[in-house]
Design a protein around this motif. Structure first.
Motif, PDB file in Angstrom:
ATOM      1  N   PRO A   1       0.832  -1.209   0.000  1.00 44.35           N
ATOM      2  CA  PRO A   1       0.000   0.000   0.000  1.00 44.35           C
ATOM      3  C   PRO A   1       0.863   1.254   0.000  1.00 44.35           C
ATOM      4  CG  PRO A   1      -0.748  -1.564   1.668  1.00 44.35           C
ATOM      5  CD  PRO A   1       0.546  -2.082   1.146  1.00 44.35           C
ATOM      6  N   GLN A   2       0.398   2.283  -0.741  1.00 39.69           N
ATOM      7  CA  GLN A   2       1.163   3.529  -0.807  1.00 39.69           C
ATOM      8  C   GLN A   2       1.184   4.228   0.542  1.00 39.69           C
ATOM      9  OE1 GLN A   2       0.185   5.796  -4.197  1.00 39.69           O
ATOM     10  NE2 GLN A   2       1.793   7.287  -3.889  1.00 39.69           N
ATOM     11  N   GLU A   3       0.045   4.164   1.269  1.00 37.65           N
ATOM     12  CA  GLU A   3      -0.014   4.736   2.611  1.00 37.65           C
ATOM     13  C   GLU A   3       0.241   3.631   3.622  1.00 37.65           C
ATOM     14  OE1 GLU A   3      -0.319   7.876   3.445  1.00 37.65           O
ATOM     15  OE2 GLU A   3      -0.376   8.459   1.340  1.00 37.65           O
ATOM     16  N   PRO A   4       1.221   3.789   4.483  1.00 38.06           N
ATOM     17  CA  PRO A   4       1.549   2.721   5.436  1.00 38.06           C
ATOM     18  C   PRO A   4       0.410   2.374   6.387  1.00 38.06           C
ATOM     19  CG  PRO A   4       3.301   4.371   5.342  1.00 38.06           C
ATOM     20  CD  PRO A   4       2.135   4.936   4.580  1.00 38.06           C
ATOM     21  N   GLY A   5      -0.501   3.316   6.653  1.00 37.28           N
ATOM     22  CA  GLY A   5      -1.588   3.045   7.585  1.00 37.28           C
ATOM     23  C   GLY A   5      -1.148   3.213   9.028  1.00 37.28           C
ATOM     24  N   ASP A   6      -2.063   2.879   9.944  1.00 43.68           N
ATOM     25  CA  ASP A   6      -1.800   3.068  11.370  1.00 43.68           C
ATOM     26  C   ASP A   6      -0.809   2.029  11.884  1.00 43.68           C
ATOM     27  OD1 ASP A   6      -3.641   5.199  11.681  1.00 43.68           O
ATOM     28  OD2 ASP A   6      -5.275   3.738  11.621  1.00 43.68           O
ATOM     29  N   MET A   7       0.085   2.487  12.726  1.00 45.09           N
ATOM     30  CA  MET A   7       1.031   1.573  13.376  1.00 45.09           C
ATOM     31  C   MET A   7       1.224   2.079  14.797  1.00 45.09           C
ATOM     32  SD  MET A   7       2.860  -1.122  12.596  1.00 45.09           S
ATOM     33  CE  MET A   7       3.910  -2.163  13.609  1.00 45.09           C
ATOM     34  N   ILE A   8       0.762   1.305  15.764  1.00 48.93           N
ATOM     35  CA  ILE A   8       0.898   1.705  17.160  1.00 48.93           C
ATOM     36  C   ILE A   8       2.212   1.163  17.701  1.00 48.93           C
ATOM     37  CG2 ILE A   8      -0.063   1.497  19.472  1.00 48.93           C
ATOM     38  CD1 ILE A   8      -1.768   3.178  17.657  1.00 48.93           C
ATOM     39  N   GLY A   9       3.027   2.063  18.209  1.00 55.93           N
ATOM     40  CA  GLY A   9       4.297   1.637  18.783  1.00 55.93           C
ATOM     41  C   GLY A   9       5.260   1.130  17.723  1.00 55.93           C
ATOM     42  N   ARG A  10       6.163   0.280  18.125  1.00 55.28           N
ATOM     43  CA  ARG A  10       7.152  -0.376  17.260  1.00 55.28           C
ATOM     44  C   ARG A  10       8.184   0.602  16.696  1.00 55.28           C
ATOM     45  NH1 ARG A  10       6.515  -5.100  19.447  1.00 55.28           N
ATOM     46  NH2 ARG A  10       4.664  -6.272  18.802  1.00 55.28           N
ATOM     47  N   GLU A  11       8.275   1.807  17.276  1.00 58.86           N
ATOM     48  CA  GLU A  11       9.272   2.758  16.776  1.00 58.86           C
ATOM     49  C   GLU A  11      10.685   2.199  16.900  1.00 58.86           C
ATOM     50  OE1 GLU A  11       6.931   3.560  18.965  1.00 58.86           O
ATOM     51  OE2 GLU A  11       5.670   5.075  17.970  1.00 58.86           O
ATOM     52  N   GLU A  12      10.947   1.527  18.008  1.00 57.18           N
ATOM     53  CA  GLU A  12      12.289   0.972  18.221  1.00 57.18           C
ATOM     54  C   GLU A  12      12.598  -0.118  17.197  1.00 57.18           C
ATOM     55  OE1 GLU A  12      14.752  -1.350  21.738  1.00 57.18           O
ATOM     56  OE2 GLU A  12      13.040  -0.096  22.279  1.00 57.18           O
ATOM     57  N   GLU A  13      11.616  -0.972  16.923  1.00 58.13           N
ATOM     58  CA  GLU A  13      11.828  -2.051  15.953  1.00 58.13           C
ATOM     59  C   GLU A  13      12.023  -1.488  14.543  1.00 58.13           C
ATOM     60  OE1 GLU A  13       9.528  -1.989  18.250  1.00 58.13           O
ATOM     61  OE2 GLU A  13       9.445  -3.903  19.329  1.00 58.13           O
TER      62      GLU A  13
ATOM     63  N   LYS B   1      10.781 -21.841  18.272  1.00 57.96           N
ATOM     64  CA  LYS B   1       9.556 -21.683  17.485  1.00 57.96           C
ATOM     65  C   LYS B   1       8.661 -20.585  18.054  1.00 57.96           C
ATOM     66  CE  LYS B   1       9.644 -26.648  16.418  1.00 57.96           C
ATOM     67  NZ  LYS B   1       9.939 -26.645  15.002  1.00 57.96           N
ATOM     68  N   SER B   2       9.203 -19.778  18.965  1.00 57.99           N
ATOM     69  CA  SER B   2       8.500 -18.614  19.545  1.00 57.99           C
ATOM     70  C   SER B   2       7.307 -19.001  20.409  1.00 57.99           C
ATOM     71  CB  SER B   2       8.033 -17.661  18.439  1.00 57.99           C
ATOM     72  OG  SER B   2       9.107 -17.224  17.656  1.00 57.99           O
ATOM     73  N   LEU B   3       7.258 -20.241  20.886  1.00 58.85           N
ATOM     74  CA  LEU B   3       6.155 -20.653  21.748  1.00 58.85           C
ATOM     75  C   LEU B   3       6.502 -20.541  23.226  1.00 58.85           C
ATOM     76  CD1 LEU B   3       4.939 -23.666  19.636  1.00 58.85           C
ATOM     77  CD2 LEU B   3       3.711 -21.538  20.051  1.00 58.85           C
ATOM     78  N   LEU B   4       7.757 -20.364  23.528  1.00 60.41           N
ATOM     79  CA  LEU B   4       8.206 -20.087  24.888  1.00 60.41           C
ATOM     80  C   LEU B   4       8.950 -18.760  24.891  1.00 60.41           C
ATOM     81  CD1 LEU B   4       9.646 -23.449  26.303  1.00 60.41           C
ATOM     82  CD2 LEU B   4       7.558 -22.291  27.000  1.00 60.41           C
TER      83      LEU B   4
ATOM     84  N   THR C   1      15.189 -11.636   9.893  1.00 60.86           N
ATOM     85  CA  THR C   1      13.977 -12.389  10.230  1.00 60.86           C
ATOM     86  C   THR C   1      13.288 -11.736  11.420  1.00 60.86           C
ATOM     87  OG1 THR C   1      14.914 -14.469   9.433  1.00 60.86           O
ATOM     88  CG2 THR C   1      13.045 -14.623  10.928  1.00 60.86           C
ATOM     89  N   LEU C   2      12.016 -11.379  11.204  1.00 60.38           N
ATOM     90  CA  LEU C   2      11.163 -10.921  12.304  1.00 60.38           C
ATOM     91  C   LEU C   2      10.547 -12.161  12.929  1.00 60.38           C
ATOM     92  CD1 LEU C   2       9.148  -7.884  10.859  1.00 60.38           C
ATOM     93  CD2 LEU C   2      10.886  -7.825  12.630  1.00 60.38           C
ATOM     94  N   MET C   3      10.853 -12.402  14.207  1.00 59.83           N
ATOM     95  CA  MET C   3      10.372 -13.612  14.876  1.00 59.83           C
ATOM     96  C   MET C   3       9.384 -13.270  15.968  1.00 59.83           C
ATOM     97  SD  MET C   3      13.408 -16.413  15.349  1.00 59.83           S
ATOM     98  CE  MET C   3      12.705 -16.872  16.924  1.00 59.83           C
ATOM     99  N   GLY C   4       8.465 -14.197  16.222  1.00 62.67           N
ATOM    100  CA  GLY C   4       7.512 -14.033  17.309  1.00 62.67           C
ATOM    101  C   GLY C   4       6.377 -15.006  17.130  1.00 62.67           C
ATOM    102  N   PRO C   5       5.598 -15.237  18.188  1.00 67.70           N
ATOM    103  CA  PRO C   5       4.476 -16.167  18.081  1.00 67.70           C
ATOM    104  C   PRO C   5       3.365 -15.591  17.214  1.00 67.70           C
ATOM    105  CG  PRO C   5       4.443 -15.069  20.206  1.00 67.70           C
ATOM    106  CD  PRO C   5       5.719 -14.667  19.541  1.00 67.70           C
ATOM    107  N   GLY C   6       2.416 -16.430  16.841  1.00 68.60           N
ATOM    108  CA  GLY C   6       1.287 -15.976  16.036  1.00 68.60           C
ATOM    109  C   GLY C   6       0.527 -14.871  16.744  1.00 68.60           C
ATOM    110  N   GLY C   7       0.135 -13.854  15.976  1.00 67.41           N
ATOM    111  CA  GLY C   7      -0.648 -12.758  16.533  1.00 67.41           C
ATOM    112  C   GLY C   7       0.167 -11.622  17.105  1.00 67.41           C
TER     113      GLY C   7
ATOM    114  N   ASP D   1      13.600 -10.407  17.466  1.00 66.51           N
ATOM    115  CA  ASP D   1      12.568 -11.136  18.218  1.00 66.51           C
ATOM    116  C   ASP D   1      11.522 -10.130  18.687  1.00 66.51           C
ATOM    117  OD1 ASP D   1      11.244 -13.161  19.456  1.00 66.51           O
ATOM    118  OD2 ASP D   1      12.990 -13.945  20.512  1.00 66.51           O
ATOM    119  N   LEU D   2      10.330 -10.225  18.142  1.00 65.31           N
ATOM    120  CA  LEU D   2       9.300  -9.219  18.397  1.00 65.31           C
ATOM    121  C   LEU D   2       8.697  -9.421  19.777  1.00 65.31           C
ATOM    122  CD1 LEU D   2       8.449  -6.951  16.558  1.00 65.31           C
ATOM    123  CD2 LEU D   2       6.486  -8.305  15.841  1.00 65.31           C
TER     124      LEU D   2
END
Length: 1018
Positions: free
Chosen positions: A226-238, A537-540, A254-260, A379-380
């Motif tokens: 998308p041309q407009e990035p849209g809303d993004m809350i936080g994540r400035e550091e990432e 696998k980002s589950l722990l 690689t951006l890692m993290g559990p689902g969701g 690691d997100l």
């Protein structure tokens, strides 16, 4: 046309064409044809004179536009750059320079514009040549000519544009052109041209300060985001980390993290931002791989995203085609989204693409890394949560998780606004959802139908609540269960078994705990290896143990834990697992029981295991039918938790479980000592929550049991506890007798118990004989607590010592001790210590005439007291705030606070209830409510506790003077009644100034400072 402008021969073959045009010429001709005719002559003369020494061939002119051909792009650009500089110094008519389209403009570097502004466009190719029948001159036709004309049309006056094809011929020889300023502008759709054309801007160094609006043609987007990035809350550091890594040359991230967790949203948002920079000549491309299952699928998805037509062939052959296509595009960013199910297929093509396309970078999202050379892993973490103590709307709204909830709630219900009343509820919702973005968005979507309070109540059934997502989301991203189901199905059977068993843990666990409690299949992989696999696998989650250096702590996100718990129920392993969990943590608690009471590392370890011990208790009390063993487990867990709850609160947190367990214990538990311990714990919990009658009942019953069991040291502790109850009930004599009896019993070498006994002797002695008598005991107790390393009780007795010092009149010294106590309480994570320290700091800062600081501490203490269930602290802080409002003259507010304080402290602390009741009666007198004041003082003067307490007796005598003061004010000035009133006030103030040391207090000093000016004024 001037013959001297013509070269002998027009170039052929590869030709660089330049088109020029004057910006705004139509308007200027309308304004004055005379001025424009003169200006155009100057313009034509300059362009042709600069063309003479070059190899350029003037093809034709049309109006004020030139078409010129050169045998090379280098010659064409040199002429264009020269023209732009020479036009600045031309002898333009003054009338022309007065027009805005031709006026002078400067910046800090010098002159930027002056006179006619000429746009120029350069393109290279092989046009067809033909002879113009009318002029006999060579002309050029064909697609290449059309492109060159459209390149010029795209620009602005004073701008030199060139196509990507033209730039390719001079990119390495910029020094031959005088190192012009070059700006990549992107690829653009030119009118009538089917393919997008890359365009660049060149300017002489002297004119590099020129800035132009967007080109007059539509930019071709080099990507599919998308041309407009849209809303993004936080994540400035990432986002900043990703930018930094790319700038450092990272080619595989690689951006890692559990689902969701928001990996896809972050990756696509970052991709849109990067696309907007126009820094990626080869574009920014998003490839969604959820549905891919094998190498051919991967190639198909990537080919479709890139617009590459793949020929038939093996997967490996398609990988090669894509690699060559990427290589031809130059710098490009490719986002490969959702790779965790493709790890065995993805490594080989990625390695090959990194080789074939050295200017290409890859950003991956996955629950597990590929473990490739050069791979950087981000690691997100969850979105930031409100602090546990945050209660205000402002503080809670700073949290990223809360901001996301509010944003999505407004999307679901346009009128949604977060209120101060609902903010703590939303804070609790996002905490219970672990700051996981998908879970928060799904919860917020429910505001279309449910209130915030209803959503919070239904979180115990979160998978039913959080199952309606966006219609256009993939199934696994549309519901919370779908996201976790996806991860579960990627595990092998052994990993599924261990994850399901891991749901028994609460609040985290150590590897040692996992190895003791979790049981994989016999003869299979060791727990260590399985736990490592689940972590990868980002589950722990894994993080440092708070307060314990060098120890790693593992945990499950609560949503994953609940999901795993449901899977555990399907497996039929729960009963044996719960037993192993209880056995491990109760054994740990037994080892910490004595040392934890002494504080230090043992207490910090116990604090970390609060949730696991609560889980042991919960499982034990849920056993059906209850057994002797289950009841014993519950009692052991509840006794073990006491030091942590005393330090961090809420102090009455386990009272319901204590009642349930002790009721069961009466018929099922034969361990009399354990039952007596639990009774004592319940009694002290009642004491801390201000329930004195219940505390006395439990403690007396525990004392009987300990005496019957011959446990003298346990009985000694109970006698000290009973002395505290008696003191708070106002029976100081009884409290003293309990303490004397306690001193007659042995401590069994327990220095902590000796400190506890001596310290409470000091507190009681202060009430009996004044602070001077208390100080030796309090100093001794403080040193003993320091010697055994109990930071919690060190803080409390620093407070008690400071109180005695402050009441003796050494206010500055008391404040110093209290500031030390406050700092140590913070360091020890003792919330109860923080609350008590802030209460006492507020009290003595008032005495030190620092009311603003005092009120800040008192307001914080009142709120913390409410949170911890410490009614003594809450009521005391509100009462001290009442004193602060008396000092500031806000008597109505002071009266309100004092009424709340006396109500809160009733049945919690008789001494402080009477103390603040005296303040209340005095305030009522000063406000002119004499009837209420007289009734109040009459009732208080009849109280035996005041008659028998030197401090309260002296305070009552002084504050009674407020009634005389109000009567003297009301009497006619100079009347006998007024004179008698003022004389009585003077007498009572004089008496207060000369009270003995044991009757002096900060209250007395404060009221003297307040009343003495009134006396002088009277």
């Amino acid at each position: 046309m001037s013959p001297h402008a013509m070269p002998i021969e027009a170039p052929s073959g590869t030709v660089a064409l330049v088109f020029t045009d004057i910006q705004g010429s139509t308007l200027m001709w309308e304004r004055s044809s005379t001025v424009m005719r003169s200006a155009l002559e100057i313009h034509d003369r300059i362009l042709r004179s600069l063309l003479v020494p070059t190899s350029g061939y003037e093809v034709k002119t049309q109006g004020d536009s030139f078409m010129v051909a050169f045998p090379s792009v280098e010659d064409a650009l040199r002429w264009c750059l020269d023209v732009q500089e020479v036009l600045l110094d031309a002898p333009w008519p003054e009338a022309l320079l007065a027009w805005p389209e031709a006026a002078e403009e400067r910046d800090a570097g010098g002159l930027l514009y002056r006179g006619l502004r000429v746009r120029m466009g350069v393109h290279v190719g092989e046009p067809e040549r033909r002879v113009d029948a009318g002029t006999g001159r060579i002309d050029y036709i064909g697609r290449m000519v059309n492109v060159a004309a459209r390149v010029a049309d795209a620009g602005h006056g004073g701008q030199v544009l060139l196509s990507g094809a033209a730039w390719a011929q001079v990119a390495g020889i910029q020094e031959h052109l005088g190192q012009p300023a070059v700006r990549m502008l992107g690829s653009f759709r030119l009118r009538g041209i089917s393919e997008p054309v890359p365009l660049l801007e060149l300017l002489p160094v002297s004119l590099s300060g020129r800035r132009f609006e967007a080109l007059r043609v539509q930019e071709e987007r080099r990507g599919n985001l998308p041309q407009e990035p849209g809303d993004m809350i936080g994540r400035e550091e990432e986002l900043e980390t990703l930018r930094l890594w790319l700038a450092e040359g990272a080619r595989l991230i690689t951006l890692m993290g559990p689902g969701g967790m928001g990996k896809t949203r972050l990756a696509t948002h970052f991709g849109s931002l990067e696309l907007a920079t126009r820094a990626w000549e080869g574009g920014v491309w998003w490839c969604e791989l959820t549905e891919a299952a094998k190498l051919e699928d991967i190639c198909h998805v990537v080919g479709q995203a890139l617009g590459v037509q793949l020929t038939s062939g093996t997967g490996e052959e398609r990988v090669e085609q894509l690699g060559r296509a990427l290589s031809s595009r130059g710098p490009a960013l490719v986002i490969l989204d959702n790779l965790e199910h493709l790890l065995r297929h993805m490594s080989a093509p990625l390695r090959r693409w990194l080789v074939l396309a050295p200017q290409c970078r890859f950003l991956l999202t996955s629950q597990e890394s590929l473990r490739l050379a050069g791979e950087r892993i981000l690691d997100l973490a969850p979105l930031s949560l409100p602090g546990e103590d945050d209660r205000s709307l402002e503080a809670i709204s700073r949290s990223e998780a809360v901001r996301l909830f509010v944003l999505r709630a407004k999307a679901a219900q346009g009128s949604f606004e977060l209120t101060a009343a609902e903010a703590p509820l939303v804070a609790d919702i996002v905490r219970r959802l672990d700051g996981i973005a998908l879970a928060i968005e799904l919860a917020a979507a429910r505001t279309a139908l449910l209130g915030v309070g209803q959503i919070r109540e239904r979180l115990s059934r979160r998978f039913e609540l959080l199952r309606i997502g966006q219609r256009d989301a993939a199934q696994r991203q549309a519901t919370l269960r779908g996201a976790i189901d996806w991860s579960w199905k990627l595990l092998d059977e052994t990993e599924q078994a261990v994850l399901a068993q891991g749901s028994v843990f609460r609040g985290g666990f150590t590897l040692e705990a996992a190895e003791a409690v979790l049981v994989p299949a016999p003869g299979g992989t060791e727990v260590l290896e399985i736990v490592q696999a689940l972590r990868s696998k980002s589950l722990l989650r894994a993080g440092a143990s708070e307060g314990l250096q060098g120890e790693l702590r593992l945990s499950l996100y609560e949503s994953i834990r609940e999901y795993a718990s449901s899977r555990l129920a399907e497996r039929g392993e729960r009963e044996a697992l719960v037993a192993r969990h209880a056995e491990y943590y109760l054994a740990l608690a037994r080892g910490l029981h004595g040392p934890a009471r002494a504080g230090g590392e043992a207490l910090r370890r116990l604090m970390l295991e609060r949730e696991n011990l609560l889980a042991v208790c919960e499982h034990a009390l849920a056993a059906q039918p209850p057994t002797s063993e289950s009841v014993k487990r519950a009692l052991e867990a509840l006794v073990a938790l006491e030091p942590d709850l005393a330090a961090r609160g809420p102090v009455g947190m386990t009272l319901p479980q204590l009642y349930q367990a002790l009721e069961l214990a009466e018929r099922l538990c034969r361990d009399s000592l354990l039952r007596a311990e639990a009774l004592a714990v319940r009694g002290r919990a009642h004491l801390e929550t201000g329930q004195l009658a219940a505390a006395r009942r439990d403690l007396e019953q525990a004392r009987v049991s300990f005496r019957a069991l011959g446990e003298a040291t346990w009985e000694k502790r109970i006698l000290v506890d009973l002395s505290i109850v008696a003191r708070h009930e106002g029976d100081v004599a009884l409290g003293w007798r309990f303490l004397q009896e306690a001193r007659s019993l042995p401590s069994g070498g327990d220095r902590w118990l000796e400190a506890y006994t001596v310290g409470n002797l000091g507190i009681t002695e202060q009430v009996r004989s004044g602070p001077g008598a208390a100080l030796p005991y309090l100093h001794e107790a403080l040193e003993l607590f320091r010697a055994v390393g109990d930071r919690t009780f060190e803080v409390l007795f620093l407070n008690n010592l400071a109180n005695a010092i402050g009441e003796s009149g050494r206010t500055a010294e008391a404040v110093g001790f209290l500031e030390e106590a406050f700092a140590k309480a913070l360091g020890a994570s003792s919330r109860s210590g923080v609350a008590v320290s802030r209460l006492n700091l507020g009290c003595f800062l008032l005495d030190a005439d620092r009311p603003a600081e005092a009120c800040e501490h008192l307001e914080a203490a009142a709120e913390l007291g409410r949170q911890l269930g410490m009614r003594f602290v809450e009521g005391g802080a509100v009462g001290e705030l009442g004193r602060a409002f008396i000092i500031s003259g806000a008597l109505e507010v002071a009266e309100s606070h004092l009424m709340i304080a006396t109500s809160t402290l009733a049945h919690v602390s008789r001494w402080h209830e009477l103390r603040f009741s005296l303040h209340l009666a005095a305030v009522q007198a000063l406000r002119g409510a004499l009837l209420e004041a007289r009734k109040g003082f009459a009732a208080l003067s009849a109280a035996a506790e005041i008659r028998n307490d030197p401090v309260l007796r002296a305070l009552e005598a002084l504050l009674a003077a407020t009634v005389k003061l109000a009567e003297a004010r009301a009497a006619s000035p100079g009347s006998p009644e007024a004179a008698r009133g003022w004389e009585e006030v003077r007498r009572q103030l004089e008496q207060a100034r000369s009270v003995p040391a044991e009757a002096a207090s900060s209250d007395l000093r404060g009221w003297l400072r307040l009343l003495e000016p009134e006396l002088r004024a009277g």
